[in-house]
Design a protein around this motif. Structure first.
Motif, mmCIF file in Angstrom:
data_model
loop_
_atom_site.group_PDB
_atom_site.id
_atom_site.type_symbol
_atom_site.label_atom_id
_atom_site.label_comp_id
_atom_site.label_asym_id
_atom_site.label_seq_id
_atom_site.Cartn_x
_atom_site.Cartn_y
_atom_site.Cartn_z
ATOM 1 N N LEU B 30 0.864 -1.187 0.000
ATOM 2 C CA LEU B 30 0.000 0.000 0.000
ATOM 3 C C LEU B 30 0.895 1.229 0.000
ATOM 4 C CD1 LEU B 30 -2.707 1.588 0.556
ATOM 5 C CD2 LEU B 30 -2.240 1.230 2.998
ATOM 6 N N LEU B 31 0.531 2.196 -0.846
ATOM 7 C CA LEU B 31 1.239 3.475 -0.850
ATOM 8 C C LEU B 31 0.325 4.545 -0.275
ATOM 9 C CD1 LEU B 31 3.506 4.976 -3.559
ATOM 10 C CD2 LEU B 31 1.569 6.329 -2.788
ATOM 11 N N LEU B 32 0.866 5.371 0.610
ATOM 12 C CA LEU B 32 0.106 6.471 1.213
ATOM 13 C C LEU B 32 0.738 7.795 0.810
ATOM 14 C CD1 LEU B 32 -0.298 5.023 4.842
ATOM 15 C CD2 LEU B 32 -1.991 4.960 2.976
ATOM 16 N N GLU B 33 -0.076 8.671 0.255
ATOM 17 C CA GLU B 33 0.410 9.988 -0.189
ATOM 18 C C GLU B 33 -0.336 11.056 0.614
ATOM 19 O OE1 GLU B 33 2.674 11.537 -2.268
ATOM 20 O OE2 GLU B 33 1.674 13.347 -1.536
ATOM 21 N N SER B 34 0.398 12.019 1.144
ATOM 22 C CA SER B 34 -0.248 13.039 1.979
ATOM 23 C C SER B 34 -1.020 14.058 1.147
ATOM 24 C CB SER B 34 0.799 13.756 2.844
ATOM 25 O OG SER B 34 1.696 14.465 2.019
ATOM 26 N N ASN B 35 -0.527 14.385 -0.036
ATOM 27 C CA ASN B 35 -1.232 15.343 -0.894
ATOM 28 C C ASN B 35 -2.469 14.699 -1.512
ATOM 29 O OD1 ASN B 35 0.588 17.698 -0.829
ATOM 30 N ND2 ASN B 35 2.055 16.257 -1.726
ATOM 31 N N ALA B 36 -3.314 15.522 -2.112
ATOM 32 C CA ALA B 36 -4.518 15.011 -2.764
ATOM 33 C C ALA B 36 -4.183 14.262 -4.053
ATOM 34 C CB ALA B 36 -5.490 16.152 -3.052
ATOM 35 N N LYS B 163 -2.234 -2.165 -11.250
ATOM 36 C CA LYS B 163 -2.563 -3.235 -12.197
ATOM 37 C C LYS B 163 -2.068 -4.586 -11.670
ATOM 38 C CE LYS B 163 -1.742 -3.853 -17.189
ATOM 39 N NZ LYS B 163 -0.938 -3.259 -18.278
ATOM 40 N N ASN B 164 -0.960 -4.546 -10.953
ATOM 41 C CA ASN B 164 -0.372 -5.777 -10.419
ATOM 42 C C ASN B 164 -0.765 -6.032 -8.964
ATOM 43 O OD1 ASN B 164 1.264 -6.954 -12.640
ATOM 44 N ND2 ASN B 164 2.189 -4.910 -12.595
ATOM 45 N N GLY B 165 -1.843 -5.396 -8.532
ATOM 46 C CA GLY B 165 -2.420 -5.736 -7.236
ATOM 47 C C GLY B 165 -2.074 -4.825 -6.076
ATOM 48 N N ALA B 166 -1.219 -3.824 -6.307
ATOM 49 C CA ALA B 166 -0.881 -2.912 -5.213
ATOM 50 C C ALA B 166 -2.032 -1.940 -4.978
ATOM 51 C CB ALA B 166 0.389 -2.141 -5.555
ATOM 52 N N GLU B 167 -2.002 -1.265 -3.834
ATOM 53 C CA GLU B 167 -2.982 -0.216 -3.564
ATOM 54 C C GLU B 167 -2.242 1.105 -3.385
ATOM 55 O OE1 GLU B 167 -5.881 -1.103 -0.388
ATOM 56 O OE2 GLU B 167 -5.144 -3.173 -0.505
ATOM 57 N N ALA B 168 -2.921 2.192 -3.701
ATOM 58 C CA ALA B 168 -2.335 3.522 -3.500
ATOM 59 C C ALA B 168 -3.433 4.479 -3.089
ATOM 60 C CB ALA B 168 -1.655 4.008 -4.775
ATOM 61 N N LYS B 169 -3.214 5.201 -2.017
ATOM 62 C CA LYS B 169 -4.224 6.135 -1.522
ATOM 63 C C LYS B 169 -3.629 7.524 -1.368
ATOM 64 C CE LYS B 169 -6.809 2.625 0.997
ATOM 65 N NZ LYS B 169 -7.331 2.152 2.279
ATOM 66 N N ALA B 170 -4.350 8.516 -1.882
ATOM 67 C CA ALA B 170 -3.927 9.902 -1.723
ATOM 68 C C ALA B 170 -4.657 10.518 -0.533
ATOM 69 C CB ALA B 170 -4.211 10.682 -2.995
ATOM 70 N N SER B 171 -4.306 11.737 -0.187
ATOM 71 C CA SER B 171 -4.891 12.449 0.963
ATOM 72 C C SER B 171 -4.770 11.625 2.248
ATOM 73 C CB SER B 171 -6.366 12.804 0.709
ATOM 74 O OG SER B 171 -6.478 13.671 -0.384
ATOM 75 N N GLN B 172 -3.674 10.916 2.405
ATOM 76 C CA GLN B 172 -3.432 10.132 3.618
ATOM 77 C C GLN B 172 -2.130 10.612 4.246
ATOM 78 O OE1 GLN B 172 -5.294 7.426 5.147
ATOM 79 N NE2 GLN B 172 -6.810 8.526 3.922
ATOM 80 N N LYS B 173 -2.229 11.677 5.017
ATOM 81 C CA LYS B 173 -1.045 12.220 5.663
ATOM 82 C C LYS B 173 -0.723 11.380 6.901
ATOM 83 C CE LYS B 173 0.633 16.556 7.685
ATOM 84 N NZ LYS B 173 1.782 16.900 6.845
ATOM 85 N N VAL B 174 0.453 10.840 6.939
ATOM 86 C CA VAL B 174 0.855 10.008 8.081
ATOM 87 C C VAL B 174 1.200 10.930 9.244
ATOM 88 C CG1 VAL B 174 2.587 8.384 8.927
ATOM 89 C CG2 VAL B 174 1.661 8.132 6.610
ATOM 90 N N ILE B 175 0.500 10.721 10.392
ATOM 91 C CA ILE B 175 0.764 11.584 11.540
ATOM 92 C C ILE B 175 1.514 10.862 12.656
ATOM 93 C CG2 ILE B 175 -1.069 13.280 11.117
ATOM 94 C CD1 ILE B 175 -2.822 11.750 13.072
ATOM 95 N N ASP B 176 1.499 9.532 12.593
ATOM 96 C CA ASP B 176 2.298 8.807 13.594
ATOM 97 C C ASP B 176 2.542 7.372 13.118
ATOM 98 O OD1 ASP B 176 3.780 8.484 15.850
ATOM 99 O OD2 ASP B 176 2.086 8.407 17.243
ATOM 100 N N ILE B 177 3.624 6.818 13.625
ATOM 101 C CA ILE B 177 3.906 5.403 13.354
ATOM 102 C C ILE B 177 4.263 4.761 14.694
ATOM 103 C CG2 ILE B 177 5.396 3.750 12.146
ATOM 104 C CD1 ILE B 177 5.923 5.995 10.074
ATOM 105 N N VAL B 186 0.657 2.324 11.147
ATOM 106 C CA VAL B 186 0.803 3.633 10.490
ATOM 107 C C VAL B 186 -0.512 4.376 10.644
ATOM 108 C CG1 VAL B 186 1.263 4.821 8.312
ATOM 109 C CG2 VAL B 186 2.462 2.678 8.847
ATOM 110 N N ILE B 187 -0.440 5.532 11.298
ATOM 111 C CA ILE B 187 -1.659 6.277 11.606
ATOM 112 C C ILE B 187 -1.721 7.530 10.734
ATOM 113 C CG2 ILE B 187 -2.950 7.450 13.454
ATOM 114 C CD1 ILE B 187 -1.131 5.653 15.382
ATOM 115 N N THR B 188 -2.814 7.675 9.987
ATOM 116 C CA THR B 188 -3.013 8.879 9.179
ATOM 117 C C THR B 188 -4.116 9.716 9.821
ATOM 118 O OG1 THR B 188 -4.698 7.947 7.733
ATOM 119 C CG2 THR B 188 -2.408 7.583 7.100
ATOM 120 N N SER B 189 -4.391 10.863 9.236
ATOM 121 C CA SER B 189 -5.384 11.757 9.849
ATOM 122 C C SER B 189 -6.759 11.105 9.980
ATOM 123 C CB SER B 189 -5.470 13.070 9.062
ATOM 124 O OG SER B 189 -5.006 12.899 7.744
ATOM 125 N N ASP B 190 -7.073 10.100 9.131
ATOM 126 C CA ASP B 190 -8.392 9.483 9.292
ATOM 127 C C ASP B 190 -8.397 7.953 9.306
ATOM 128 O OD1 ASP B 190 -7.913 8.931 6.657
ATOM 129 O OD2 ASP B 190 -9.492 10.209 5.854
#
Lengths: 420, 478
Positions: B30-36, B163-177, B186-190
């Motif tokens: 899973l990829l987490l991106e803080s920007n939109a 396409k190869n099964g990974a996930e990617a989410k935007a607007s997920q700012k990591v605030i703590d690990i 991994v904790i994001t704002s929501d």
């Protein structure tokens, strides 16, 4: 099928060409418009002040356009909406116009003549490199006008406008009327760049301050505009650091000039004049490519739409003459030059000297009590006219009588002379 | 709660390449991106040069990965349908003193195994690129250099990974690990996510993320660089990327021919230590134009269509090098930080290197049905007449030109929104399709794209963002 005339653009220039061309007898023509309706920029200009010269009436933009659109419908003139011209090719006798049309798909249309009537676009914040961040809330005034007047959206609540061109002035009033607070209009020149009637009716009547010799030195805010820094400039337009002042706002509108939209013309091989940024034309409004004409804001920026219509009608007349082989053909080419206090002159050349010719030009700086002088290479004066006031915001016109052109020597130069 | 094997923090070129490499294996990633939007941080503020690697300090990780990646680029770009062109770079010297620097760069480049590097003289320089300032005397030419579009690299990798099964989410700012028994939370704002491994590719926030598990270990400072874009109708088709002789911290104000025909000038280099300052100044824009004009006297001011500022993350204790390593105190927490220039050029090798580190600790099983390809958004303006006709026949949305300056059709815009990891913002559409990137800067098309996004995303027009939360374009109905 080969068209007699293709008109690129269904704004005021294109519509006026179509109407007049029909009246001269041209029936086999088509207007190509990229938007979903005819009228061009007039559709979003819901204020009045259009048609004073031409119809002796104060019309709104849509009303002015509808006079032409109704006529076009009545006459059954063909037009195609949602159709973007991608390229124009010159194949000698014919021109080929490549179009992507929502309704008709990809088209290649053959035509004997083309009138370029694509209008202009707005100069942007980035072209003048106003420093700072790149947040939401920075608009060209014309885009904001579309959001407000066509789409019905508010674009901001606390507004600063840079540039006192007519669109900026009109938008200062419009934003006020829809409930925003227009804090000020900032102009880098020591004079307004809009029509004086607009300064009066759009700013003075609404108590909106106009800060001359000022500019925006920085835009702040990462997501949305938070403030701008405004400062005075000296006579060389250098910022006077001690005058910097931060003004809180959420919106900045830029009204810093219009640029004729000539990428199609350039690709076609039309020569562009660096002064107007429009095609170089002769007195027939014909470009260096025979059968390709230009009028309206694509040729040079007009301040009043009525003059666009006049110019478009002249172009239509010349298209008719071209198609009926009654065009005045002359070998000679007189180049029109101008002194430094004049920013441009249209047409750029004169070929034939038996008809009256209207010269249009703008001065570089406001001046009062001047003479407009047109003379040939040997100093023979063709025009010597007194003007009480001239301003870059208002297009000037002078008429040369055809018979006066007969004996001129060399090229013509237009200049201003201060009256004693 | 779904448990992941690897979470990649950051959707720029570094994180996106790491995600793609990981998606080759039987892993839940899973990829987490803080920007939109992805690619909207360090990646977007870049000139797009694929550097050959002659100036990276010899023996550095940067040099190794840069030169390795240059080898990979042609096939990599073809697999992912990324705009890429191999185009030589020329570093121009105007006097004998500058030639000495070229000699040093040549030696350094040879030590880095950069192929075909050599110093050429005036006649050859002008033969390659006739518009160069004729006062030029020598140039270091690097034929393995190239150009690309950086954010397309990020999108292409993310699309291919999905396409190869990974996930990617935007607007997920990591605030703590938090460290947990099975790995990390991994904790994001929501939201909260559990994972066995973490890859920290958070760009200028790389130190902030690293601090969450190992406070004070790394420190990132931001080198701000402003760049200038010239209109693609400016009439110069450069046959090489042109650099001045570099200073200690910067390759200098280059003139880079962009894939779309524009010329990009840049960048300036100033350490500002501010992760959110994307402002440019008048001095910078003046410097950009005047410096580049020394290399290319034919540049015209009227062709300037945009100035923008990017940030380069510099890890302060690593002597300007990339830091790609497992955290010393935290197993399976991998940092890929300090990825400054040549981060774009090196990115395919950086992604592979991260996976190599993971492989040192784990046996990874390759996916059997892995597909390395991705198809980009069609570029209508580049098609010939027949192709245009066919495409419009297939889908009439391609007959509707929305952006007139760059000739971008509704079909392209819809594709950019509908594809996995697609655009959700005005700037997202712009980066993927070039709509709004031209000379009128969205004056014509922006309002039309607001409408398209609003229809496609089922949002109100006043909810449509330019870039991040708070950047709504319109504020409501009149």
């Amino acid at each position: 099928m080969i068209y007699d005339l293709l008109i690129i653009g269904g704004g005021p220039a294109g519509l006026s060409v179509a109407k007049k061309a029909y009246e001269t007898g041209i029936k086999n023509m088509l207007v190509l418009e990229r938007d979903d309706e005819l009228g061009g920029i007039l559709n979003q200009c819901i204020h009045n002040g259009f048609g004073i010269e031409k119809f002796n009436k104060e019309l709104t933009g849509p009303e002015y356009a509808s006079l032409y659109i109704e006529d076009i419908e009545e006459k059954g003139i063909n037009y195609l909406l949602g159709s973007m011209v991608l390229n124009i090719r010159d194949e000698g006798e014919y021109k080929v116009v490549e179009v992507a049309s929502k309704e008709k798909g990809y088209l290649e249309l053959k035509t004997k003549t083309v009138v370029l009537a694509m209008g202009s676009r707005e100069r942007t914040r980035m072209m003048i490199q106003t420093p700072g961040t790149r947040p939401a809330g920075v608009f060209n005034a014309g885009l904001a006008q579309k959001y407000v007047n066509i789409d019905g959206y508010m674009v901001g609540k606390k507004v600063v406008i840079l540039g006192s061109g007519d669109i900026g002035l009109i938008m200062a009033r419009r934003m006020t009327l829809v409930g925003a607070e227009v804090l000020r209009v900032v102009e880098i020149e020591p004079y307004s760049n809009g029509l004086s009637r607009n300064v009066m009716q759009c700013l003075k009547d609404f108590d909106i301050p106009l800060q001359l010799s000022h500019t925006i030195t920085e835009i702040k805010g990462n997501d949305r505009v938070e403030s701008v820094v405004i400062a005075e400039v000296d006579e060389n337009k250098n910022v006077i650091e001690s005058t910097k002042e931060e003004v809180e706002c959420d919106t900045v509108l830029f009204s810093v000039g219009l640029i004729p939209e000539n990428e199609l013309s350039t690709n076609l091989g039309v020569e562009i004049d660096n002064r107007t940024q429009g095609p170089k034309v002769n007195e027939k409004l014909e470009t260096n490519i025979p059968g390709v004409f230009a009028c309206g804001n694509v040729l040079h920026i007009h301040d009043v739409v009525d003059y666009v219509s006049d110019e478009a009608e002249q172009a239509a007349d010349q298209v008719h003459k071209y198609l009926t082989d009654t065009q005045d053909i002359c070998k000679r080419q007189i180049v029109l030059e101008n002194s430094d206090d004049i920013s441009y002159i249209v047409p750029q050349t004169i070929e034939c000297k038996h008809s009256d010719i209207e010269l249009k030009f703008r001065v570089r700086k406001p001046a009062s009590n001047v003479r407009i002088i047109l003379e040939d290479s040997e100093g023979n004066v063709l025009v010597n006219r007194k003007k009480w006031a001239v301003s870059p915001s208002e297009m000037e016109k002078v008429m040369i009588k055809g018979k006066m052109l007969e004996d001129i020597k060399g090229n013509l130069t237009l200049r201003l002379k201060a009256e004693e | 709660m779904k448990k992941y094997d690897v979470i990649v923090i950051g959707g720029g070129v570094t994180g996106a390449n790491a995600l793609r490499e990981l998606s080759k294996y039987e892993l839940d990633v899973l990829l987490l991106e803080s920007n939109a939007d992805f690619g909207a941080g360090v990646t977007k503020g870049n000139g797009g040069a694929v550097h050959s690697g002659y100036d990276a300090t010899k023996g550095s990780l940067k040099a190794k990965l840069n030169v390795e990646a240059v080898e990979m680029w042609p096939e990599y770009a073809k697999d992912l349908d990324i705009p890429y062109e191999r185009l030589p770079s020329m570093t121009l010297a105007f006097n004998e003193e500058e030639r000495e620097t070229l000699e040093e760069l040549l030696e350094n480049g040879k030590a880095n195994n950069v192929p075909d590097l050599r110093i050429i003289e005036k006649d050859e320089i002008l033969e390659i690129e006739p518009t160069v300032n004729p006062d030029v005397k020598y140039a270091l030419i690097a034929p393995s250099s190239g150009i690309t579009e950086p954010y397309i690299v990020a999108y292409a990798c993310i699309e291919n990974a999905i396409k190869n099964g990974a996930e990617a989410k935007a607007s997920q700012k990591v605030i703590d690990i938090k460290k947990i028994e099975s790995g990390y939370k991994v904790i994001t704002s929501d939201s909260e996510y559990e994972t066995k491994m973490v890859v920290n590719a958070a760009g200028v926030y790389g130190d902030v993320i690293a601090d969450m598990v190992n406070p004070g270990k790394y420190s990132i400072t931001e080198r701000h660089g402003s760049l200038m874009i010239l209109d693609n109708a400016q009439g110069l088709e450069l046959k090489a990327t042109l650099f001045p002789v570099p200073s200690k911290h910067s390759k200098g104000m280059a003139a880079i021919p962009a894939c779309a025909g524009n010329i990009i000038l840049g960048s300036t280099a100033e350490v500002m230590n501010d992760k959110e300052n994307h402002a440019f100044t008048r001095d910078q824009s003046e410097l950009l134009f005047t410096s580049a004009s020394k290399l290319l006297p034919r540049l015209r001011r009227k062709d300037i269509i945009r100035v923008f500022t990017g940030l380069r993350p510099v890890e302060v204790n690593s002597d300007n090098d990339f830091v790609i390593e497992e955290d010393i105190d935290n197993k399976d927490f991998y940092n890929a930080i300090g990825i400054q220039s040549p981060g774009i050029a090196a990115s395919p090798a950086v992604g592979a290197y991260v996976v190599e580190l993971i492989k040192e600790n784990h046996d990874l099983k390759a996916k059997e049905n892995y597909d390395k390809t991705r198809k980009g958004i069609v570029d209508f303006s580049e098609l010939d007449t027949e192709q245009k006709r066919d495409l419009i026949e297939l889908d009439p949305a391609y007959a509707h030109v929305v952006c007139r300056c760059e000739t971008v059709t509704e079909g392209e815009i819809l594709d950019s929104i509908r594809r996995p990891g697609g655009a959700t913002t005005i700037d997202g559409v712009k980066r993927r399709t070039r709509a709004g990137m031209g000379r009128c800067q969205g004056g014509f098309c922006e309002s039309r794209i607001v409408t398209i996004l609003s229809n496609e995303l089922g949002k109100k027009p006043e909810e449509i963002l330019k870039e991040n939360a708070g950047s709504e374009i319109i504020i409501g109905e009149e």
